[in-house]
Enzyme design. Sequence first.
Site, PDB file in Angstrom:
ATOM      1  N   ARG A 124      -0.327   8.761   1.619  1.00 49.06           N
ATOM      2  CA  ARG A 124      -1.751   9.037   1.395  1.00 49.06           C
ATOM      3  C   ARG A 124      -2.074  10.529   1.290  1.00 49.06           C
ATOM      4  O   ARG A 124      -2.882  10.943   0.461  1.00 49.06           O
ATOM      5  CB  ARG A 124      -2.517   8.417   2.559  1.00 49.06           C
ATOM      6  N   HIS A 182      -8.810   9.861   2.649  1.00 45.54           N
ATOM      7  CA  HIS A 182      -8.416   8.725   1.805  1.00 45.54           C
ATOM      8  C   HIS A 182      -8.556   9.152   0.349  1.00 45.54           C
ATOM      9  O   HIS A 182      -9.560   9.749  -0.038  1.00 45.54           O
ATOM     10  CB  HIS A 182      -9.309   7.517   2.094  1.00 45.54           C
ATOM     11  N   ARG A 200      -0.917   9.076   8.775  1.00 40.16           N
ATOM     12  CA  ARG A 200      -0.779   7.659   9.082  1.00 40.16           C
ATOM     13  C   ARG A 200      -0.343   6.847   7.869  1.00 40.16           C
ATOM     14  O   ARG A 200      -0.879   7.019   6.768  1.00 40.16           O
ATOM     15  CB  ARG A 200      -2.126   7.112   9.585  1.00 40.16           C
ATOM     16  N   GLU A 225       0.872  -1.191   0.000  1.00 43.13           N
ATOM     17  CA  GLU A 225       0.000   0.000   0.000  1.00 43.13           C
ATOM     18  C   GLU A 225       0.901   1.230   0.000  1.00 43.13           C
ATOM     19  O   GLU A 225       2.132   1.101   0.080  1.00 43.13           O
ATOM     20  CB  GLU A 225      -0.956  -0.010   1.204  1.00 43.13           C
ATOM     21  N   HIS A 278     -11.258   9.986   6.271  1.00 38.69           N
ATOM     22  CA  HIS A 278     -11.120   8.547   6.516  1.00 38.69           C
ATOM     23  C   HIS A 278     -10.621   8.207   7.921  1.00 38.69           C
ATOM     24  O   HIS A 278     -11.041   7.211   8.505  1.00 38.69           O
ATOM     25  CB  HIS A 278     -10.144   7.985   5.479  1.00 38.69           C
TER      26      HIS A 278
HETATM   27  C1  SIN Z   1      -7.537   0.906   2.637  1.00 40.47           C
HETATM   28  O1  SIN Z   1      -7.867  -0.260   2.508  1.00 40.47           O
HETATM   29  O2  SIN Z   1      -7.188   1.631   1.722  1.00 40.47           O
HETATM   30  C2  SIN Z   1      -7.591   1.505   4.006  1.00 40.47           C
HETATM   31  C3  SIN Z   1      -6.489   0.977   4.792  1.00 40.47           C
HETATM   32  C4  SIN Z   1      -6.132   1.957   5.851  1.00 40.47           C
HETATM   33  O3  SIN Z   1      -6.894   2.893   6.117  1.00 40.47           O
HETATM   34  O4  SIN Z   1      -5.040   1.812   6.400  1.00 40.47           O
END
Ligand code: SIN
Length: 546
Positions: free
Chosen positions: A299, A253, A395, A137, A360
């Site tokens: 993010r 997000h 985060r 991610e 988010h």
């Molecule tokens: C996501 O699945 O994109 C959210 C994961 C997160 O908020 O860490």
Amino acid sequence: MQELRQEEKAKLDRYLIDFDTDNLPCEFYDVVIIGSGIAGVYTALSTPRNAKVLIITKESIEINNSVLAQGGIAVSLDQNDSPSLHFKDTLYAGAGLCDETAVNALVTEAADNIATLCLYGVNFDRDDDKRLSLTREGAHSMNRIIHTGDATGKEVCDTLVSAVSGLDNVTIREQTFAIDILTEDGECKGVLTSNEDGTKLKAYFAPVVVCASGGYGRLYSKTTNPEVANGDGAAIAYRAGAELMDLEFVQFHPTVLFHPDNQNFLISEAVRGEGALLRNNKGELFMEQYHPMKELAPRDVVSRAIFQEMQKTGSNHVFLDITHKDKQYLEHRFPMIYKTCLSYGFDMSKDFIPVAPCQHYSMGGIKTDEWGRTTVRGFYAVGEAACNGIHGANRLASNSLLEGLVFGRRIGLQVKENLNQIKMREGFKPKISYKKQWKDTDIDVLSMISKLQSIMNLNVGIIRSKESLCTAMEAIDKMKNDVDGVKVVHTQFMELKNMLTLSSMVVKAGLLREESRGAHFRSDFPASDDKNWLKNIVFQGGFQNA
Ligand code: SIN
């Protein structure tokens, strides 16, 4: 740590409601946990079996933010990975504001806690060799996200709730609203609660109270958070005199479905981890212009890039493109996302998915040390409700469920170490009461809540400025005046009071931080101020107008 404390000394109402513990029904526990997400339930499972534990939750047990987590849990398991690389990535995403001691605990204790989840029976996806599958991610330098399809939070929560429900020492009370923690001489003694409509009060006494009630996403109407996430825990803590920290850092997000009928459904970052690209409304790729990690940049960077791209092209969304993967793969890897997108007319294997950023996660919250201790004795906080500094200003993806596990277990360990002293207080009933002259004014609570949420969306979003924050502050101050001293008659009104308390501090912190860092971007101060910067903005609880 440089801290900023407010000078305003007008006292906040200590409690939201009149009561006298002498006249209330009550029960006694060793530990009371507020909240039933991963942090709350795992804390309960981590306490010794001879501790008498109560979990209270304002809705039913499965309504919480953890259940909705899609992507997964970060843990360094790959042979080329290590806790120190995870540490480095967390600090990089956190934009200079992480607490290194807490991050060190997070990354070094991750694998042990994941092993515990596996023992409880959490069914994570595995590769052909039966090893946990790892995906990527944003801002991770390695593949280190374990997952269960695209419904990791639900799998973990269902498993843990079933484990905790089988324990004789743990009681669960649903539809139980935590109004305030009860304190005497600055020490936490329990929780004052009410039933759903606020008509029946009850006191739960305990020497240890753990706040795991989640974040404050519902200060915004555009959020991936469930309706329960309106920051009650932080407001309760604040009234009791605890410190709150880093409230200006609100995570947006990057990719939430954009459809006239649904603008709250998350499209996991793991979709980009599996190769999805971002395109503007002309179909052009754009992330390369914003960050070398492109779609997998931190993010905050991706959300701001999308926001700017939307402004440049005059559109209210961009597109997520994973059409290079076939239907069979997508249906298997992202079953819920695939199905939901299809129900809105988008087949991910053929269509670009319209997405836009949306609130988010709350980085800020109740200030704790690396053992979950707040500044009020006997009162702990964990998970999104807490702010122990692991997220800093932004985060790192999939560190949040992990936070609930690592610090939930740490609280459990402390209960174990101190159980003899805790047990000595069993059945001890403090005498606490509160009475104030309240006004009987009719308040249209629901319309005030939606007005507040729009103000926050408009003025305290991805990009803020002194002007937008002052506009928000003025409107919030007016609403605070309207409800000040008015008698609360049901729990929604209590929630509104909590939301107003918290939103004014989010805005105030945003005004105080005259720089851009992580998720807090000020158009009037677009750079980080590494010379004069305020490391953490901390509000000392108990006062009006923080
Ligand atoms: C996501 O699945 O994109 C959210 C994961 C997160 O908020 O860490």
